[in-house]
Design an enzyme around this catalytic site. Structure first.
Site, mmCIF file in Angstrom:
data_model
loop_
_atom_site.group_PDB
_atom_site.id
_atom_site.type_symbol
_atom_site.label_atom_id
_atom_site.label_comp_id
_atom_site.label_asym_id
_atom_site.label_seq_id
_atom_site.Cartn_x
_atom_site.Cartn_y
_atom_site.Cartn_z
ATOM 1 N N ASP A 1 -73.878 -26.847 13.887
ATOM 2 C CA ASP A 1 -74.909 -27.363 13.008
ATOM 3 C C ASP A 1 -74.329 -27.623 11.627
ATOM 4 O OD1 ASP A 1 -74.958 -24.886 11.526
ATOM 5 O OD2 ASP A 1 -76.394 -24.051 12.942
ATOM 6 N N ASN B 1 -74.929 -23.710 17.495
ATOM 7 C CA ASN B 1 -73.470 -23.768 17.549
ATOM 8 C C ASN B 1 -73.005 -23.282 18.911
ATOM 9 O OD1 ASN B 1 -73.255 -24.113 14.526
ATOM 10 N ND2 ASN B 1 -74.115 -22.060 14.588
ATOM 11 N N HIS C 1 -56.351 -28.284 28.759
ATOM 12 C CA HIS C 1 -56.945 -27.104 29.395
ATOM 13 C C HIS C 1 -56.862 -25.900 28.468
ATOM 14 C CE1 HIS C 1 -56.892 -24.121 32.982
ATOM 15 N NE2 HIS C 1 -58.112 -24.272 32.505
ATOM 16 N N HIS D 1 -72.773 -13.676 15.426
ATOM 17 C CA HIS D 1 -72.457 -14.906 14.695
ATOM 18 C C HIS D 1 -71.162 -14.778 13.900
ATOM 19 C CE1 HIS D 1 -73.177 -18.740 12.849
ATOM 20 N NE2 HIS D 1 -73.166 -18.217 11.641
#
Length: 129
Positions: A28, A120, A20, A96
């Site tokens: 990618d 991603n 958990h 990103h």
């Protein structure tokens, strides 16, 4: 021998070790892979296996309580955006560069052969009960 599900022994074993709150980055072929997390590299050729195929396989095996992706995916990769938006209505979007920082804390990185940008997603494992 397993009959179905994820047959790759390295990936199946890595998934069995998750708990958990652990992070799993599905990425990618161009995503920088940080030192630290365990990596299962499935990339064979450009586009093989595809991000969508690997993500669907992982989601069939994992309980996911949250997901984070790069905000750039919306405008740069409509196919990946549609897939992510469909799977994760509460998808968190970050720049990103921030996703790359967060990936260093993932427990597992699964590298696909996807050759389209920003495919991603960082999954956060949940619990089945």
């Amino acid at each position: 021998m397993k009959r179905n599900g994820i047959l790759n022994r390295h990936l199946a074993g890595a998934l069995a070790e998750l708990g958990h709150g652990d992070g799993v980055l599905v990425c990618d072929v161009g995503m920088p892979v940080p030192d630290g997390p365990r990596v299962v590299d499935l990339a064979f050729r450009a586009g093989v296996p595809a991000f969508a195929e690997v993500l669907d396989g992982l989601l069939a095996e994992l309980v996911v309580e949250g997901a984070t992706a790069a905000e750039e995916v919306r405008r740069t990769n409509p196919a990946a955006w549609t897939l992510l938006d469909g799977h994760f209505p509460a998808l968190e979007l970050v720049p990103h560069e921030r996703l790359k920082e967060l990936s260093a804390r993932a427990r597992l990185i699964v590298r696909t052969g996807e050759a389209r940008p920003y495919a991603n997603v960082l999954l956060r494992c949940g619990v089945f009960f």
